[in-house]
Design a protein around this motif. Structure first.
Motif, PDB file in Angstrom:
ATOM      1  N   ALA A  98       0.832  -1.207   0.000  1.00 38.71           N
ATOM      2  CA  ALA A  98       0.000   0.000   0.000  1.00 38.71           C
ATOM      3  C   ALA A  98       0.861   1.248   0.000  1.00 38.71           C
ATOM      4  N   LYS A  99       2.066   1.119   0.515  1.00 36.97           N
ATOM      5  CA  LYS A  99       2.959   2.283   0.511  1.00 36.97           C
ATOM      6  C   LYS A  99       3.239   2.721  -0.933  1.00 36.97           C
ATOM      7  N   TRP A 123       0.428   9.044   9.808  1.00 39.27           N
ATOM      8  CA  TRP A 123       1.402   7.987   9.535  1.00 39.27           C
ATOM      9  C   TRP A 123       2.659   8.653   8.967  1.00 39.27           C
ATOM     10  N   TYR A 126       3.407   9.847   5.147  1.00 41.14           N
ATOM     11  CA  TYR A 126       2.609  10.765   4.313  1.00 41.14           C
ATOM     12  C   TYR A 126       3.354  12.074   3.987  1.00 41.14           C
ATOM     13  N   ASN A 173      -3.439   4.877  11.916  1.00 44.51           N
ATOM     14  CA  ASN A 173      -2.139   4.614  12.521  1.00 44.51           C
ATOM     15  C   ASN A 173      -1.567   6.015  12.761  1.00 44.51           C
ATOM     16  N   SER A 235      -1.376  -6.518   3.602  1.00 48.66           N
ATOM     17  CA  SER A 235      -0.336  -6.628   4.629  1.00 48.66           C
ATOM     18  C   SER A 235      -0.885  -6.864   6.031  1.00 48.66           C
TER      19      SER A 235
END
Ligand code: PLP
Length: 400
Positions: A98-99, A123, A126, A173, A235
């Motif tokens: 996803a990153k 997070w 970003y 997160n 993940s």
């Protein structure tokens, strides 16, 4: 010699603490590690078997850049079933985690000096990704009394002619905050008439507690569906962090351009992981539910332990696998002649005194907090919490 683009990326501010912890572990010091951002469970057997089968069938070549048709179809089915969202194959791009999905989308929509709204605590990646895109992060500090959620007022007040995107992490997160449908609808009302893309990071969607209902930002209204790029992946929910599969779902023009970028970068996500991910999404989900239940038990335990500690308060996280307690009463206390000035100092103190490693809130844009990750066994969590409690007690008795 080195480009500004890279020089301007912040060093991981937590790396120093992590390095000390690694050295302590090497020196056989019994450190309780509460930093880990990944499930401590193995990937379910059916998913591993699907990967082995893919290898044996020689499905080991390049795939289409945005992912195999079969996996994209499985993602489409998931988005329909779980989120009531309808997409075509051209709305989906699969990436190496996803990153990378976020990276692709930010680089696709954000140009030089464009503003990107990022609610804090955020997070860590970003603002760095926005900076690589030469955009400007507009950090908005959310308040604990609002459950660490962005209010419509805050959103309204920070939109300018240069605002190009907002990155919303839901569940969050590091705070574990989860936006309700009505909260998202209220934010959507502000955004519907703006030319702003919502990048909705929903990677922790499956880790949500107290029977809270999850709502994807894209499902709030047809207008918002067109303006939202949903980020999700395998993940966290499927204990597949090392397999590197994430995806983005959004308007075709954005996805097409993100694919163009990915085509010159990693090409496709690993083929074997893609085949395994079809099994993850479409196979039995009971192991996922077992992990989810175990996380909920741990959250309850850590949360109640924190409230037993003098001077610590904590907003109850409703998702992800982190708690984000407020430790501000311990700032400005001293030990061994030195003062704990900020959350980094407190994290250092807890590492040295309690042999517990956790992440200072400042790394997420909130210095009054620390992040505890409960991706470790109940036994280790119990040990860690007891150690934190006695170390904090010591600060109370040794400080004025
Ligand atoms: C909020 C958030 N988004 C995205 C990611 C990236 O996940 P992936 O492993 O799929 O790249 C993480 C991982 O820690 C995360 O916490």
């Amino acid at each position: 010699m080195h480009s500004d683009r890279i020089n301007n990326i912040g060093e991981s501010q937590t790396a120093k603490i992590a390095a000390i912890a690694i050295q302590m572990k090497r020196d056989k010091v019994d450190v309780v590690d509460l930093t880990v951002g990944e499930p401590d469970f193995p990937t379910p057997l059916n998913i591993k078997k699907a990967a082995i089968e893919a290898i044996n069938k020689d499905l080991t070549r390049y795939t289409l850049i945005p992912g195999t048709i079969e996996l994209r179809q499985a993602i489409i089915n998931k988005l329909k079933k779980d989120n009531d969202l309808e997409y075509d194959l051209d709305n989906i791009i699969v990436s190496s985690g996803a990153k990378q999905s976020i990276f692709n989308v930010v680089l696709t929509v954000v140009g030089k000096d464009d503003e990107v709204i990022i609610p804090a605590p955020y997070w860590v990646s970003y603002p760095e990704i926005v900076s690589i895109a030469e955009g400007k992060s507009v950090i908005i500090s959310t308040e604990e009394k609002h459950g660490f959620k962005l209010t419509t007022r805050q959103l309204q007040d920070n939109i300018t002619a240069k605002t190009r995107a907002i990155i919303l992490c839901n569940p969050s997160n590091p705070t574990g905050a989860v936006y309700s449908k009505s909260e998202l609808e209220a934010l959507a009302e502000v955004l519907e008439n703006e030319n702003i893309i919502v990048i909705s990071d929903e990677i922790y969607e499956k880790l949500i507690y107290d029977n809270t209902e999850f709502c994807s930002f894209a499902s709030v209204s047809p207008i918002m569906k067109n303006k939202t790029v949903v980020i999700n992946g395998l993940s966290k929910a499927y204990a597949m962090t090392g397999w590197r599969i994430g995806y983005a779902a959004g308007e075709k023009g954005i996805i097409k351009r993100a694919s163009k970028l990915q085509g010159h970068c990693t090409t496709n996500a690993p083929s074997i992981s893609q085949y395994a991910s079809i099994e993850a999404l479409e196979g039995p989900q009971d192991e996922i539910e077992n992990m989810h239940q175990e996380f909920e038990k741990r959250r309850d335990f850590v949360y109640s332990k924190l409230w037993e500690m003098d001077g610590v308060s904590c907003t109850k996280p409703q998702g992800a696998f982190y708690v984000f307690p407020n430790i501000s009463t311990y700032l400005n206390k001293s030990y061994n002649g030195s003062t704990i000035r900020n959350s980094y100092d407190l994290a250092h103190y807890l590492l040295e005194e309690a042999r517990v490693i956790l992440i200072p809130g400042a790394a997420f844009g909130s210095d009054n907090h620390i992040r505890i990750s409960y991706t470790t066994s109940m036994e280790r969590l119990g040990e860690g919490m007891n150690r934190i409690e006695s170390a904090l007690k010591k600060l109370n008795t040794t400080s004025k």
